[in-house]
Scaffold this motif. Structure first.
Motif, short mmCIF file in Angstrom:
data_model
loop_
_atom_site.label_atom_id
_atom_site.label_comp_id
_atom_site.label_asym_id
_atom_site.label_seq_id
_atom_site.Cartn_x
_atom_site.Cartn_y
_atom_site.Cartn_z
N GLN A 30 -17.39 6.85 -1.52
CA GLN A 30 -17.00 5.46 -1.28
C GLN A 30 -17.52 4.54 -2.36
OE1 GLN A 30 -17.90 4.10 2.68
NE2 GLN A 30 -16.85 5.81 3.67
N GLN A 31 -18.74 4.81 -2.83
CA GLN A 31 -19.29 4.00 -3.92
C GLN A 31 -18.45 4.16 -5.18
OE1 GLN A 31 -23.54 5.07 -4.27
NE2 GLN A 31 -23.37 5.76 -2.15
N ARG A 32 -18.10 5.40 -5.50
CA ARG A 32 -17.29 5.65 -6.70
C ARG A 32 -15.92 5.00 -6.59
NH1 ARG A 32 -18.89 12.01 -7.00
NH2 ARG A 32 -20.79 11.82 -8.25
N ALA A 33 -15.32 5.08 -5.39
CA ALA A 33 -13.99 4.51 -5.21
C ALA A 33 -14.00 3.02 -5.44
CB ALA A 33 -13.47 4.84 -3.81
N LEU A 34 -14.99 2.32 -4.90
CA LEU A 34 -15.07 0.87 -5.07
C LEU A 34 -15.36 0.50 -6.52
CD1 LEU A 34 -16.98 0.03 -1.79
CD2 LEU A 34 -14.72 -0.82 -2.40
N GLU A 35 -16.27 1.22 -7.15
CA GLU A 35 -16.59 0.92 -8.55
C GLU A 35 -15.39 1.19 -9.45
OE1 GLU A 35 -20.16 3.09 -9.40
OE2 GLU A 35 -21.32 2.02 -7.86
N SER A 36 -14.64 2.26 -9.17
CA SER A 36 -13.46 2.56 -9.97
C SER A 36 -12.38 1.50 -9.79
CB SER A 36 -12.89 3.93 -9.58
OG SER A 36 -13.82 4.96 -9.89
N ALA A 38 -5.37 14.41 0.47
CA ALA A 38 -4.24 13.59 0.05
C ALA A 38 -4.68 12.29 -0.61
CB ALA A 38 -3.35 13.27 1.26
N LYS A 39 -5.98 12.03 -0.61
CA LYS A 39 -6.57 10.85 -1.27
C LYS A 39 -6.09 9.53 -0.68
CE LYS A 39 -7.30 13.40 -5.57
NZ LYS A 39 -7.08 13.44 -7.03
N THR A 57 -8.41 1.88 -0.82
CA THR A 57 -9.40 1.09 -1.54
C THR A 57 -8.77 0.30 -2.68
OG1 THR A 57 -11.15 2.68 -0.98
CG2 THR A 57 -11.58 1.19 -2.82
N VAL A 58 -7.90 0.95 -3.43
CA VAL A 58 -7.23 0.28 -4.55
C VAL A 58 -6.27 -0.79 -4.04
CG1 VAL A 58 -5.65 0.61 -6.47
CG2 VAL A 58 -7.49 2.25 -6.09
N ALA A 59 -5.52 -0.46 -2.99
CA ALA A 59 -4.49 -1.37 -2.49
C ALA A 59 -5.06 -2.51 -1.65
CB ALA A 59 -3.47 -0.60 -1.66
N VAL A 74 0.86 -1.19 0.00
CA VAL A 74 0.00 0.00 0.00
C VAL A 74 0.89 1.24 0.00
CG1 VAL A 74 -1.92 1.19 1.12
CG2 VAL A 74 -1.67 -1.29 1.38
N PRO A 75 1.26 1.74 -1.17
CA PRO A 75 2.13 2.92 -1.22
C PRO A 75 1.36 4.19 -0.86
CG PRO A 75 1.51 2.22 -3.44
CD PRO A 75 0.95 1.20 -2.51
N LEU A 76 1.59 4.68 0.35
CA LEU A 76 0.94 5.90 0.81
C LEU A 76 1.66 7.13 0.26
CD1 LEU A 76 0.28 4.99 4.56
CD2 LEU A 76 -1.41 5.09 2.71
#
Length: 212
Positions: free
Chosen positions: A144-150, A111-112, A118-120, A13-15
C-alpha cells in the motif's frame, strides 16, 4: 461534492475485463460483511472493524435507494461473484476525500485491482471537486505504501499507535500508520505557513517534507 454514479465510475476507474462496480444495496450488506471477514480477518478490531457491523452501513453509508451519506462503499464484482470493496469518505467542508478501505478477495489480488483503485482515486476526487486526498496505511503493508508513492502521494509522517490490530490469535496491539496525501488545489489557493510561527522542530520537519 456529489458521489459519481456507477456509470460515471466506469469512466473514472477502468477496472480489468470482467470486473465491475455496484453501489451497495441492503440485500448485499450481510454477504459483504461475511466476505470481508474471510478476506481480511485481522480487521475485527480497530478503526476498520466498523465494516463488520450492519448498523454502520445502515446509519453512515450511502446505500442504494437511501440518502446521500458521507461514506460510500463500492462493491466490486467479477462476473456474478462479489470479489472486493472500496470505501471512500467525503469531507464536504474541507473539499477532501479520505480513502478508508480497500479489500480484495485473495484469489483476485493478481488482477491488480487495488493498484488501479489507488491511481484512479485522483480521478474520482477531481470529478467530485475535491482539493485534497489522503489515506492512512499500516506500516506492515508495504504494498500500500508503494502504491501510494507510485501514484504521487506525499508521505506526511506517522501516527504512532493510532490504530489497533489483531496481530495473532487473541493478541491485539496498537500499530503505527503512515499518512499520505495529494493536494489537488493549485498552489495559488494554498497559504504556506510563516516560519516565524513554527517552533524550531516544526520548522525542520516542515522543510524536510515540503522543501520541493
Amino acid at each position: 461534492m456529489k458521489w459519481p454514479t456507477i456509470d460515471e465510475m466506469v469512466k473514472l476507474v477502468p477496472l480489468p475485463n470482467g470486473y465491475r462496480f455496484a453501489q451497495l444495496d441492503r440485500a448485499n450488506i450481510a454477504p459483504l460483511i461475511a466476505a470481508i471477514k474471510m478476506w481480511h480477518p485481522n480487521i475485527e478490531v480497530g478503526v476498520a472493524s466498523c465494516y463488520l457491523r450492519e448498523d454502520f452501513y445502515h446509519s453512515r453509508v450511502c446505500i442504494e435507494g437511501g440518502g446521500e451519506e458521507d461514506i460510500y462503499v463500492y462493491s466490486i464484482w467479477f462476473n456474478d461473484d462479489l470479489v472486493g470493496m472500496w470505501s471512500v469518505e467525503r469531507e464536504v467542508e474541507a473539499l477532501a476525500l479520505y480513502a478508508r478501505l480497500i479489500v480484495v478477495a485473495p484469489a483476485h489480488r493478481g488482477a491488480k485491482v487495488s493498484g488501479m483503485l489507488t491511481v484512479a482515486y485522483e480521478n474520482v476526487g477531481r470529478a467530485m471537486g475535491a482539493e485534497f486526498l489522503y489515506a492512512m496505511v499500516p506500516l506492515n503493508i508495504v504494498q500500500q505504501q508503494r502504491a501510494l508513492e507510485s501514484a504521487g502521494y506525499r508521505l506526511l509522517g506517522f501516527l504512532p499507535g493510532y490504530d489497533r490490530q489483531l496481530v495473532a490469535p487473541g493478541v491485539v496491539k496498537r500499530i503505527y500508520l503512515a499518512a499520505y496525501a495529494k493536494l489537488l488545489a493549485s498552489e495559488d489557493k494554498v497559504l504556506r505557513p510563516d516560519p516565524k510561527n513554527l517552533t524550531p522542530r516544526a520548522r525542520r520537519v516542515f522543510e524536510l517534507l515540503f522543501s520541493n
